[in-house]
Design a protein around this motif. Structure first.
Motif, PDB file in Angstrom:
ATOM      1  N   ILE B  66       0.889  -1.173   0.000  1.00 57.39           N
ATOM      2  CA  ILE B  66       0.000   0.000   0.000  1.00 57.39           C
ATOM      3  C   ILE B  66       0.922   1.217   0.000  1.00 57.39           C
ATOM      4  O   ILE B  66       1.817   1.318   0.839  1.00 57.39           O
ATOM      5  CB  ILE B  66      -0.905   0.024   1.256  1.00 57.39           C
ATOM      6  CG1 ILE B  66      -1.644  -1.313   1.467  1.00 57.39           C
ATOM      7  CG2 ILE B  66      -1.874   1.205   1.215  1.00 57.39           C
ATOM      8  CD1 ILE B  66      -2.799  -1.574   0.535  1.00 57.39           C
ATOM      9  N   VAL B  67       0.692   2.148  -0.927  1.00 56.56           N
ATOM     10  CA  VAL B  67       1.567   3.320  -1.037  1.00 56.56           C
ATOM     11  C   VAL B  67       0.829   4.594  -0.649  1.00 56.56           C
ATOM     12  O   VAL B  67      -0.396   4.600  -0.526  1.00 56.56           O
ATOM     13  CB  VAL B  67       2.142   3.477  -2.467  1.00 56.56           C
ATOM     14  CG1 VAL B  67       2.943   2.234  -2.868  1.00 56.56           C
ATOM     15  CG2 VAL B  67       1.041   3.745  -3.495  1.00 56.56           C
ATOM     16  N   GLU B  68       1.584   5.657  -0.455  1.00 57.37           N
ATOM     17  CA  GLU B  68       1.099   7.003  -0.111  1.00 57.37           C
ATOM     18  C   GLU B  68       0.733   7.060   1.370  1.00 57.37           C
ATOM     19  O   GLU B  68      -0.236   6.435   1.807  1.00 57.37           O
ATOM     20  CB  GLU B  68      -0.116   7.430  -0.957  1.00 57.37           C
ATOM     21  CG  GLU B  68       0.166   7.583  -2.427  1.00 57.37           C
ATOM     22  CD  GLU B  68       0.941   8.865  -2.742  1.00 57.37           C
ATOM     23  OE1 GLU B  68       1.176   9.676  -1.825  1.00 57.37           O
ATOM     24  OE2 GLU B  68       1.317   9.032  -3.909  1.00 57.37           O
ATOM     25  N   VAL B  71      -2.908   7.490   2.303  1.00 59.02           N
ATOM     26  CA  VAL B  71      -3.712   6.308   1.969  1.00 59.02           C
ATOM     27  C   VAL B  71      -3.388   5.181   2.953  1.00 59.02           C
ATOM     28  O   VAL B  71      -4.280   4.465   3.421  1.00 59.02           O
ATOM     29  CB  VAL B  71      -3.449   5.885   0.509  1.00 59.02           C
ATOM     30  CG1 VAL B  71      -4.178   4.586   0.180  1.00 59.02           C
ATOM     31  CG2 VAL B  71      -3.877   6.994  -0.452  1.00 59.02           C
ATOM     32  N   ASP B 104      -0.632  16.789   2.367  1.00 59.36           N
ATOM     33  CA  ASP B 104       0.005  16.176   1.195  1.00 59.36           C
ATOM     34  C   ASP B 104       0.185  17.172   0.056  1.00 59.36           C
ATOM     35  O   ASP B 104       1.213  17.184  -0.608  1.00 59.36           O
ATOM     36  CB  ASP B 104      -0.861  15.021   0.667  1.00 59.36           C
ATOM     37  CG  ASP B 104      -0.974  13.885   1.657  1.00 59.36           C
ATOM     38  OD1 ASP B 104      -0.297  13.924   2.702  1.00 59.36           O
ATOM     39  OD2 ASP B 104      -1.770  12.963   1.398  1.00 59.36           O
TER      40      ASP B 104
END
Lengths: 245, 245
Positions: B66-68, B71, B104
């Protein structure tokens, strides 16, 4: 209590399309308020009370303002769970959110460089310096103030165009990779990710027509997304997007 | 099945702190993998398989990446609902997400201008042109490539600093306004919004020390947030943030 939904939006601009699209896809009736960016209505003090950033869209739900198109769309899907637009599986939902983030953070700034050049620069150049200075002073966001000043002066730099074009490549490439699994960006389900990315692919293909044939899965996804009734109702000019003066 | 959580991160960098902080606040054990940005380990092909953007952090949950950071944190709160970090009320949750987005989209780019100047410019200037060109070619994101080239050449422009400083004012002002209701950014509850904004207030106060006394509610919030045990464990240097060579 009957829910009252109102949307302040600028019709066919990218972020306004995102939230209009979500409302229509979910079949939620709403009162439409068109905000003319050309007339700087997003700087009206009454509008800034709803949205201190001076951006569109803003949702007003039973009197409470919700800002930011991506936040509005997740809010709508949480409060009105019928016709869901988010996967229940957390991994698919995370994948959806990566695309929603990409739309806001990566695609939107890339769109502004060619679009503002095409739609705003002539108007800004024709404005008197006094009117222009007033519009800049009334712009809440520093990045927007600097962009307006650049447009009035020389336009955006070569580096800004290079970055915008690179971001367009990136968004197309990421869509193409995700759609190898498909049929939609987050997997089996049509979600907020498709709604979030669609206005950018729509805009980028006009600036970079070569990107569509080189990304055939994205071209196929685009055709399928555009054919949905809610998309047509959102993207085609209407009384809602071009209100009578 | 026992959940296995692994986090690839760069220790005390802003986005890495966000996800380390969320894991610690929720009391979730994880295997820590330090990724050295100075050694360009985020460009390793094995890492790029997990995170094609070549960014940190990346969460790997039972083998799925899972990236970011934003998130990742919503994912963690969805999959592990104990010790929740998101309000159940949709309006408060929307308010939380506006701050997460601000972190972000608005704060992170502002941080990079002074931080990269301080932490990366000397190294880039000392690199041979061949090594530098290789590092740029291996950088997946066009905006990062252009930033590296600017740093190697002349550094960031006056306009880029002006925009970064304006964004810092904006984030402080928005925090101050939200904390008039308080005690936390999204209201009564300590949430992902506080975790998302904290590393930026932490960084901005070093670049712009005058912002703290002029934003007393934010200064008070900062002191309360920094005093939490999970924050201390995240922000203080440790084996996790400075692994033995």
């Amino acid at each position: 209590m009957t829910d009252v939904l109102e949307l302040y939006h600028a019709g066919l601009t990218t972020c306004s399309k995102k939230s209009r699209h979500c409302l229509k896809e979910k079949g939620l009736p709403y009162k439409s308020h068109f905000v003319s960016l050309g007339k700087f209505e997003h700087h009206d003090p009454a509008y800034l009370k709803l949205n201190p950033n001076g951006l569109v869209p803003t949702l007003v739900h039973n009197g409470t303002a919700i800002v930011e198109s991506g936040v509005i769309n997740e809010y709508l899907d949480e409060v009105f769970p019928d016709k869901p637009l988010r996967p229940t599986d957390p991994v698919a939902r995370a994948r959806m959110r990566v695309f929603c983030k990409m739309a806001d953070e990566y695609a939107l700034p890339a769109t502004r460089i060619p679009t503002w050049t095409r739609t705003k620069q002539a108007q800004l150049k024709e404005m008197s310096q006094a009117d222009f200075d007033k519009a800049v002073a009334e712009t809440p966001l520093v990045d927007h103030r600097l962009k307006l000043q650049a447009l009035k002066r020389d336009g955006f730099s070569k580096k800004e165009f290079e970055e915008a074009y690179g971001r367009m490549d990136y968004v197309f490439d990421r869509c193409e990779a995700a759609l190898a699994a498909g049929p939609w960006l987050a997997g089996d389900m049509y979600t907020l990710a498709d709604i979030a990315i669609l206005p950018y692919i729509f805009a980028f293909r006009e600036v970079r027509p070569e990107l569509m044939p080189s990304h055939p899965k994205t071209a196929d996804w685009f055709a399928r997304a555009m054919a949905r009734p809610a998309t047509k109702a959102t993207y085609e000019p209407s009384e809602e997007t071009r209100p009578a003066a």
